[in-house]
Scaffold this motif. Structure first.
Motif, short mmCIF file in Angstrom:
data_model
loop_
_atom_site.label_atom_id
_atom_site.label_comp_id
_atom_site.label_asym_id
_atom_site.label_seq_id
_atom_site.Cartn_x
_atom_site.Cartn_y
_atom_site.Cartn_z
N LEU A 69 0.89 -1.19 0.05
CA LEU A 69 0.05 0.07 0.00
C LEU A 69 0.71 1.34 -0.06
O LEU A 69 1.80 1.49 0.98
N ASP A 70 0.64 2.03 -0.83
CA ASP A 70 1.38 3.56 -0.95
C ASP A 70 0.58 4.12 -0.04
O ASP A 70 -0.60 4.32 -0.25
N TYR A 71 1.36 4.85 0.85
CA TYR A 71 0.51 5.64 1.97
C TYR A 71 1.37 7.00 2.40
O TYR A 71 2.53 7.15 1.91
N VAL A 72 0.78 7.78 3.23
CA VAL A 72 1.38 8.95 3.42
C VAL A 72 1.37 9.04 4.98
O VAL A 72 0.16 9.12 5.39
N PHE A 73 2.50 8.74 5.80
CA PHE A 73 2.46 9.01 7.22
C PHE A 73 2.08 10.29 7.44
O PHE A 73 3.15 10.97 6.96
N THR A 74 1.50 11.08 8.58
CA THR A 74 1.36 12.23 8.74
C THR A 74 1.91 12.55 10.13
O THR A 74 1.45 13.13 10.88
N PHE A 75 3.04 12.00 10.41
CA PHE A 75 3.71 11.79 11.73
C PHE A 75 4.11 13.29 12.11
O PHE A 75 4.97 13.93 11.37
N ARG A 76 3.89 13.77 13.24
CA ARG A 76 4.16 15.09 13.64
C ARG A 76 3.83 16.33 12.71
O ARG A 76 4.73 17.18 12.45
N LEU A 77 2.83 16.04 12.17
CA LEU A 77 2.37 17.17 11.13
C LEU A 77 3.16 17.04 9.85
O LEU A 77 3.05 18.07 8.95
N ARG A 78 4.09 16.37 9.74
CA ARG A 78 5.06 16.31 8.55
C ARG A 78 4.72 14.93 7.68
O ARG A 78 4.82 14.15 8.05
N PRO A 79 4.15 15.30 6.52
CA PRO A 79 3.72 14.12 5.78
C PRO A 79 4.93 13.30 5.22
O PRO A 79 6.25 13.94 4.64
N VAL A 80 4.84 12.19 5.38
CA VAL A 80 6.30 11.13 4.85
C VAL A 80 5.54 10.09 4.13
O VAL A 80 4.78 9.25 4.48
N PRO A 81 5.95 10.08 2.82
CA PRO A 81 5.63 9.21 2.02
C PRO A 81 6.23 7.74 2.19
O PRO A 81 7.39 7.93 1.99
N VAL A 82 5.44 6.59 2.12
CA VAL A 82 5.85 5.43 2.41
C VAL A 82 5.04 4.47 1.68
O VAL A 82 4.07 4.59 1.19
N ARG A 83 5.67 3.16 1.56
CA ARG A 83 5.21 2.12 0.97
C ARG A 83 4.89 1.07 2.11
O ARG A 83 6.05 0.84 2.88
N LEU A 84 3.95 0.56 2.28
CA LEU A 84 3.59 -0.29 3.74
C LEU A 84 3.29 -1.77 2.89
O LEU A 84 2.80 -1.84 2.19
N ARG A 85 3.83 -2.68 4.01
CA ARG A 85 3.42 -4.18 3.60
C ARG A 85 2.77 -4.65 4.95
O ARG A 85 3.45 -4.55 6.10
N LEU A 86 1.68 -5.04 4.69
CA LEU A 86 0.78 -5.66 5.53
C LEU A 86 0.80 -7.13 5.58
O LEU A 86 0.58 -7.50 4.63
N LEU A 87 1.18 -7.75 6.59
CA LEU A 87 1.16 -9.13 6.66
C LEU A 87 0.88 -9.86 7.93
O LEU A 87 0.92 -9.28 9.08
N GLN A 88 0.09 -10.88 7.67
CA GLN A 88 -0.44 -11.86 8.67
C GLN A 88 -0.98 -13.05 8.15
O GLN A 88 -1.35 -12.95 7.04
#
Length: 133
Positions: free
Chosen positions: A94-113
């Motif tokens: 999943l291409d996603y954007v973390f909004t950590f501490r009000l600073r957008p950080v573009p990430v790619r997430l991999r969700l596994l279970q």
């Protein structure tokens, strides 16, 4: 078979889940992407060095805490947290954007279970910000 550091898996490796399940914290720290290991209640049981450095959070401060309600709040939505609840077998990118501490950080997430796995895993790979058009 015990895992070793001689061949570290990549973020997109097809057999990553079994490797993660067998790895200890020292091996998780060697990976060049973020690793958050969650118990079945969604609490953090491992937080690797890469993710700690990028997020600015020490593992000791997040261990045992509910990830989506106290640590990674920006992922507490149907796209991320909701997938773990809805899909017992999950391997999603999943291409996603973390909004950590009000600073957008573009990430790619991999969700596994998986039902046979002891943990759920959230993997984080940083992406370069996209240029404005």
């Amino acid at each position: 078979m015990p895992v070793t550091a001689t061949v570290l898996p990549g973020f997109d490796s097809p057999d990553l889940l079994p490797w993660l399940e067998a790895a200890d914290a020292t091996l998780l720290d060697l990976l060049p992407f973020g690793v958050v290991r969650l118990d079945r209640a969604g609490c953090v049981t491992a937080y690797n060095a890469y993710e700690s450095e990028r997020a600015g959070l020490r593992p000791a401060t997040v261990m045992g805490r509910p990830f989506f309600s106290t640590v990674g709040i920006c992922g507490n939505n149907p796209l991320v947290a909701g997938r773990y609840a809805a899909e017992p077998r999950l391997d999603a990118l999943l291409d996603y954007v973390f909004t950590f501490r009000l600073r957008p950080v573009p990430v790619r997430l991999r969700l596994l279970q998986a039902p046979e796995a002891r943990h759920a895993w959230l993997l984080v790979c940083r992406r370069a910000p996209q240029a404005a058009a």
